[in-house]
Design a protein around this motif. Sequence first.
Motif, PDB file in Angstrom:
ATOM      1  N   GLU A 110      -5.071   0.992   1.578  1.00  0.00           N
ATOM      2  CA  GLU A 110      -5.687   2.323   1.518  1.00  0.00           C
ATOM      3  C   GLU A 110      -5.353   3.029   0.198  1.00  0.00           C
ATOM      4  OE1 GLU A 110      -5.922   3.756   6.142  1.00  0.00           O
ATOM      5  OE2 GLU A 110      -3.942   3.668   5.188  1.00  0.00           O
ATOM      6  N   VAL A 111      -4.123   2.871  -0.262  1.00  0.00           N
ATOM      7  CA  VAL A 111      -3.734   3.466  -1.542  1.00  0.00           C
ATOM      8  C   VAL A 111      -4.498   2.774  -2.665  1.00  0.00           C
ATOM      9  CG1 VAL A 111      -1.826   3.858  -3.150  1.00  0.00           C
ATOM     10  CG2 VAL A 111      -1.465   4.140  -0.695  1.00  0.00           C
ATOM     11  N   TRP A 112      -4.616   1.454  -2.587  1.00  0.00           N
ATOM     12  CA  TRP A 112      -5.349   0.687  -3.596  1.00  0.00           C
ATOM     13  C   TRP A 112      -6.810   1.143  -3.658  1.00  0.00           C
ATOM     14  CZ3 TRP A 112      -3.741  -2.807  -7.143  1.00  0.00           C
ATOM     15  CH2 TRP A 112      -4.731  -3.495  -7.839  1.00  0.00           C
ATOM     16  N   GLN A 113      -7.433   1.305  -2.516  1.00  0.00           N
ATOM     17  CA  GLN A 113      -8.823   1.757  -2.473  1.00  0.00           C
ATOM     18  C   GLN A 113      -8.979   3.147  -3.080  1.00  0.00           C
ATOM     19  OE1 GLN A 113      -9.826   1.432   1.661  1.00  0.00           O
ATOM     20  NE2 GLN A 113     -10.037  -0.796   1.588  1.00  0.00           N
ATOM     21  N   ALA A 114      -8.045   4.038  -2.801  1.00  0.00           N
ATOM     22  CA  ALA A 114      -8.095   5.388  -3.363  1.00  0.00           C
ATOM     23  C   ALA A 114      -7.926   5.346  -4.879  1.00  0.00           C
ATOM     24  CB  ALA A 114      -7.025   6.270  -2.728  1.00  0.00           C
ATOM     25  N   ARG A 164     -11.150   3.880  -6.407  1.00  0.00           N
ATOM     26  CA  ARG A 164     -12.235   4.866  -6.341  1.00  0.00           C
ATOM     27  C   ARG A 164     -12.064   5.964  -7.396  1.00  0.00           C
ATOM     28  NH1 ARG A 164     -11.170   6.902  -1.530  1.00  0.00           N
ATOM     29  NH2 ARG A 164      -9.934   8.520  -2.499  1.00  0.00           N
ATOM     30  N   ASP A 165     -10.863   6.522  -7.475  1.00  0.00           N
ATOM     31  CA  ASP A 165     -10.639   7.633  -8.399  1.00  0.00           C
ATOM     32  C   ASP A 165     -10.596   7.181  -9.856  1.00  0.00           C
ATOM     33  OD1 ASP A 165     -10.658   9.352  -6.263  1.00  0.00           O
ATOM     34  OD2 ASP A 165      -8.480   9.516  -6.137  1.00  0.00           O
ATOM     35  N   ALA A 166     -10.034   6.010 -10.123  1.00  0.00           N
ATOM     36  CA  ALA A 166     -10.003   5.499 -11.499  1.00  0.00           C
ATOM     37  C   ALA A 166     -11.413   5.213 -11.999  1.00  0.00           C
ATOM     38  CB  ALA A 166      -9.139   4.240 -11.579  1.00  0.00           C
ATOM     39  N   ILE A 199       1.921   1.831  -5.575  1.00  0.00           N
ATOM     40  CA  ILE A 199       1.566   0.429  -5.355  1.00  0.00           C
ATOM     41  C   ILE A 199       1.933  -0.497  -6.512  1.00  0.00           C
ATOM     42  CG2 ILE A 199      -0.278   0.877  -3.705  1.00  0.00           C
ATOM     43  CD1 ILE A 199      -2.278   0.539  -5.991  1.00  0.00           C
ATOM     44  N   ALA A 200       2.506   0.058  -7.572  1.00  0.00           N
ATOM     45  CA  ALA A 200       2.864  -0.762  -8.728  1.00  0.00           C
ATOM     46  C   ALA A 200       3.970  -1.747  -8.364  1.00  0.00           C
ATOM     47  CB  ALA A 200       3.302   0.121  -9.882  1.00  0.00           C
ATOM     48  N   GLU A 201       3.853  -2.930  -8.881  1.00  0.00           N
ATOM     49  CA  GLU A 201       4.879  -3.953  -8.677  1.00  0.00           C
ATOM     50  C   GLU A 201       6.033  -3.668  -9.634  1.00  0.00           C
ATOM     51  OE1 GLU A 201       4.785  -6.283  -6.351  1.00  0.00           O
ATOM     52  OE2 GLU A 201       2.834  -5.583  -5.671  1.00  0.00           O
ATOM     53  N   PRO A 202       7.238  -4.104  -9.290  1.00  0.00           N
ATOM     54  CA  PRO A 202       8.393  -3.873 -10.171  1.00  0.00           C
ATOM     55  C   PRO A 202       8.185  -4.391 -11.598  1.00  0.00           C
ATOM     56  CG  PRO A 202       9.147  -4.666  -8.054  1.00  0.00           C
ATOM     57  CD  PRO A 202       7.634  -4.760  -8.062  1.00  0.00           C
TER      58      PRO A 202
END
Length: 78
Positions: free
Chosen positions: A25-29, A32-34, A72-75
Motif C-alpha cells: 500500500e505504501v509502494w502504491q501511494a 502514484r504520487d511520484a 519502504i526503502a531498503e537499508p
Amino acid sequence: MATTVDARPEWLPDEYEHVQVTREEVWQALDRDARRLFGLTADEFLRIFRNPPEQYHGDVRFRSLCHVADLIAEPDDV
C-alpha cells in the motif's frame, strides 16, 4: 516548576485509531504520487531520493514524498 494540566487539549481526538498499512500500500501511494508530481515511478524515485538532483533541492513536494519513501526503502538505499 512544571505545571500540571488536567484538561485535555480540544484538538486531540478522544480515541486514537491504530492504522496499519502494508508495504504494498505504501509502494502504491509512492508510485502514484511520484508519477503525479514528478513523472517518476516509485523505483526511479527510490533511486534518487537520498541524493536528489539539484532540480529537486528545496522542493517541498519532493521532501514530503521522501517521508513516504523512508517507510519502504531498503537499508542498502541509505
